[in-house]
Design an enzyme around this catalytic site. Structure first.
Site, PDB file in Angstrom:
ATOM      1  N   TYR A   1     -55.038 -99.729 -59.984  1.00  0.00           N
ATOM      2  CA  TYR A   1     -54.332 -98.556 -59.494  1.00  0.00           C
ATOM      3  C   TYR A   1     -53.341 -98.935 -58.385  1.00  0.00           C
ATOM      4  O   TYR A   1     -52.189 -98.484 -58.366  1.00  0.00           O
ATOM      5  CB  TYR A   1     -55.355 -97.543 -58.985  1.00  0.00           C
ATOM      6  CG  TYR A   1     -54.813 -96.188 -58.603  1.00  0.00           C
ATOM      7  CD1 TYR A   1     -54.495 -95.236 -59.581  1.00  0.00           C
ATOM      8  CD2 TYR A   1     -54.661 -95.829 -57.267  1.00  0.00           C
ATOM      9  CE1 TYR A   1     -54.028 -93.978 -59.227  1.00  0.00           C
ATOM     10  CE2 TYR A   1     -54.196 -94.574 -56.909  1.00  0.00           C
ATOM     11  CZ  TYR A   1     -53.878 -93.657 -57.888  1.00  0.00           C
ATOM     12  OH  TYR A   1     -53.426 -92.409 -57.535  1.00  0.00           O
TER      13      TYR A   1
ATOM     14  N   LYS B   1     -49.316 -98.419 -58.597  1.00  0.00           N
ATOM     15  CA  LYS B   1     -48.615 -97.558 -57.644  1.00  0.00           C
ATOM     16  C   LYS B   1     -47.579 -98.343 -56.838  1.00  0.00           C
ATOM     17  O   LYS B   1     -46.535 -97.805 -56.462  1.00  0.00           O
ATOM     18  CB  LYS B   1     -49.615 -96.872 -56.717  1.00  0.00           C
ATOM     19  CG  LYS B   1     -50.473 -95.812 -57.419  1.00  0.00           C
ATOM     20  CD  LYS B   1     -49.638 -94.768 -58.141  1.00  0.00           C
ATOM     21  CE  LYS B   1     -50.456 -93.547 -58.548  1.00  0.00           C
ATOM     22  NZ  LYS B   1     -49.634 -92.556 -59.298  1.00  0.00           N
TER      23      LYS B   1
END
Length: 252
Positions: free
Chosen positions: A153, A157
């Site tokens: 993640y 991002k």
């Protein structure tokens, strides 16, 4: 707004940040395509927008599927109008420590966040370049700065921030801006799932987080929608390639 209503697409818009953003953009005067995996799940958001006098369309599409994305964007153009705002919000988590993280955990997160944002942006940019006006807003996260148990993640991002800055460079001459909003802790189903993963109640989890937030509260989806609203507006025309952390305090 111009006399001709502009159209916005929000992905991952059936709930949470995406739903709040879709509603806010509708309030701002946009026709809004509410996109998520399950079209039925989008209809409640659409109904809320329509009951308030807005125009909206529910679309079921997997943003990591090239054919599905192209079909969805074509449908938006045909039924709502050519898209001039895109909010790449769709996201998933597959949290785990690196030694426990599977290849599928990694690939699933990359496919939705990075591949999905790429496919959606590529599909809408031709409408924006033709119109000489466009707004692209990508949802990053404070996790881009690093977060235990989120190697996939965090990398996705952070990748979205580089993607955003490159879009700003490539598309600026066409009247298109690209910016990213990086939320801190926001009360959503996703953060509730994180609490469950680490084995604490959501209320206890929120209390522990609030202790570290200067404004002494958690974020709400509407806090992010407010930031997206600015980036989607005419008022933000000289702001591009930026990452705005909406986290209740400074970030490192």
């Amino acid at each position: 707004m111009t006399t001709q209503q502009r159209t916005a697409i929000v992905t991952g818009a059936a709930r949470g940040i995406g739903a709040a953003t879709a509603k806010r953009l509708a309030e701002d005067g946009f026709a809004v395509a509410v996109v998520d995996l399950d079209e039925t799940a989008c209809k409640q958001v659409v109904a809320g927008i329509e009951s308030a006098g807005g125009r909206a369309l529910a679309i079921g599409a997997d943003v990591s599927d090239e054919e599905a994305v192209n079909e969805a964007v074509s449908r938006v153009a045909a039924e709502l109008g050519n898209p001039s705002v895109l909010v790449n919000n769709a996201g998933i988590i597959r949290d785990n420590m690196l030694f426990k993280m599977t290849t599928s955990d990694w690939d699933a997160v990359m496919d939705v966040h990075l591949r999905g944002s790429f496919l959606m942006t590529r599909a809408v940019q031709k409408y924006m370049t033709d119109a000489k006006w466009g707004r692209i807003v990508n949802l990053s996260s404070t996790s881009a700065l690093g977060n235990r148990g989120q190697a996939n993640y965090s990398a996705a991002k952070a990748g979205l921030q580089g993607f955003t800055k490159t879009l700003a460079i490539e598309l600026g001459k066409f009247g298109i801006t690209a910016n990213a909003v990086a939320p801190g802790f926001i009360e959503t189903d996703m953060t509730a799932a994180t609490a469950e993963r680490i084995g604490v109640s959501f209320e206890d989890f929120k209390q522990s987080v609030v202790a570290q937030i200067p404004v002494a509260r958690t974020g709400k989806p509407e806090d992010i929608a407010n930031a997206v609203s600015f980036f989607a507006s005419d008022a933000s025309g000289y702001v591009s390639g930026q990452v705005l952390y909406v986290a209740g305090g400074p970030t490192n």
